[in-house]
Design a protein around this motif. Structure first.
Motif, PDB file in Angstrom:
ATOM      1  N   ASN A 121       0.846  -1.199   0.000  1.00  0.00           N
ATOM      2  CA  ASN A 121       0.000   0.000   0.000  1.00  0.00           C
ATOM      3  C   ASN A 121       0.882   1.250   0.000  1.00  0.00           C
ATOM      4  O   ASN A 121       2.118   1.157  -0.062  1.00  0.00           O
ATOM      5  N   MET A 140       0.211  -5.741   1.442  1.00  0.00           N
ATOM      6  CA  MET A 140      -1.231  -6.001   1.387  1.00  0.00           C
ATOM      7  C   MET A 140      -1.493  -7.462   1.030  1.00  0.00           C
ATOM      8  O   MET A 140      -2.415  -8.070   1.553  1.00  0.00           O
ATOM      9  N   GLN A 196      -9.383  -7.267  -6.782  1.00  0.00           N
ATOM     10  CA  GLN A 196      -9.800  -6.282  -5.777  1.00  0.00           C
ATOM     11  C   GLN A 196     -10.610  -6.938  -4.682  1.00  0.00           C
ATOM     12  O   GLN A 196     -10.440  -6.612  -3.501  1.00  0.00           O
ATOM     13  N   HIS A 254      -8.849  -6.930  -0.881  1.00  0.00           N
ATOM     14  CA  HIS A 254      -9.391  -5.930   0.065  1.00  0.00           C
ATOM     15  C   HIS A 254     -10.189  -6.565   1.152  1.00  0.00           C
ATOM     16  O   HIS A 254     -10.691  -7.559   1.210  1.00  0.00           O
TER      17      HIS A 254
END
Length: 151
Positions: free
Chosen positions: A97, A103, A147, A151
């Motif tokens: 990040n 991440m 994504q 996330h």
């Protein structure tokens, strides 16, 4: 001045001997006169991995994507024997990040990995135990899938 047959045959053998000696010396001394190249450039990532790198950059434009990161840059241990288990291993991608925090770690398996299931499981376990999210793909996922997974 004309050479006799005897003298011309001697001259022939002298020249032949000199040429043979030069060739012999060239062959023997070649490694010293013309050292072999020891190091060669190679692509950092494969074409398949390049496609994944591009997809990761599309999926996370504000993040940093690193390729071919050594495990030793990601994990460590106080035990030398444990460190030796990962000191030569490399992961395909690391997504960082904006604070340079990991991440996710992304592994991209091509068909050669079908025979390495147990080895891959152990690699993933090391990274997971260290606190990392590890995602393994056999195909290039969509932007949406990446994504969702990260996330």
């Amino acid at each position: 001045m004309m050479l006799t047959m005897f003298e011309s045959s001697h001259l022939f053998f002298i020249v032949l001997g000199c040429v043979s000696t030069c060739i012999f010396l060239l062959v023997c001394l070649r490694p010293y006169l013309f050292p072999k190249q020891k190091f060669f450039a190679r692509p950092v990532i494969t074409n398949f991995e390049t496609q994944m790198f591009i997809r990761l950059k599309q999926s996370f434009p504000n993040y940093h994507v690193l390729a071919q990161v050594a495990f030793s840059a990601l994990i460590t241990s106080n035990d030398y024997k444990i460190r030796s288990q990962f000191n030569r291993k490399v992961t395909d991608f690391v997504v960082l990040n904006d604070k340079m925090e990991v991440m996710a770690i992304i592994e991209l398996d091509d068909p050669t990995h079908l025979e390495k299931v147990e080895e891959d499981r152990i690699r993933d376990q090391m990274l997971t135990e260290a606190g990392y999210l590890v995602k393994r793909y056999t195909n290039i996922p969509t932007v949406r899938q990446l994504q969702k997974d990260i996330h």
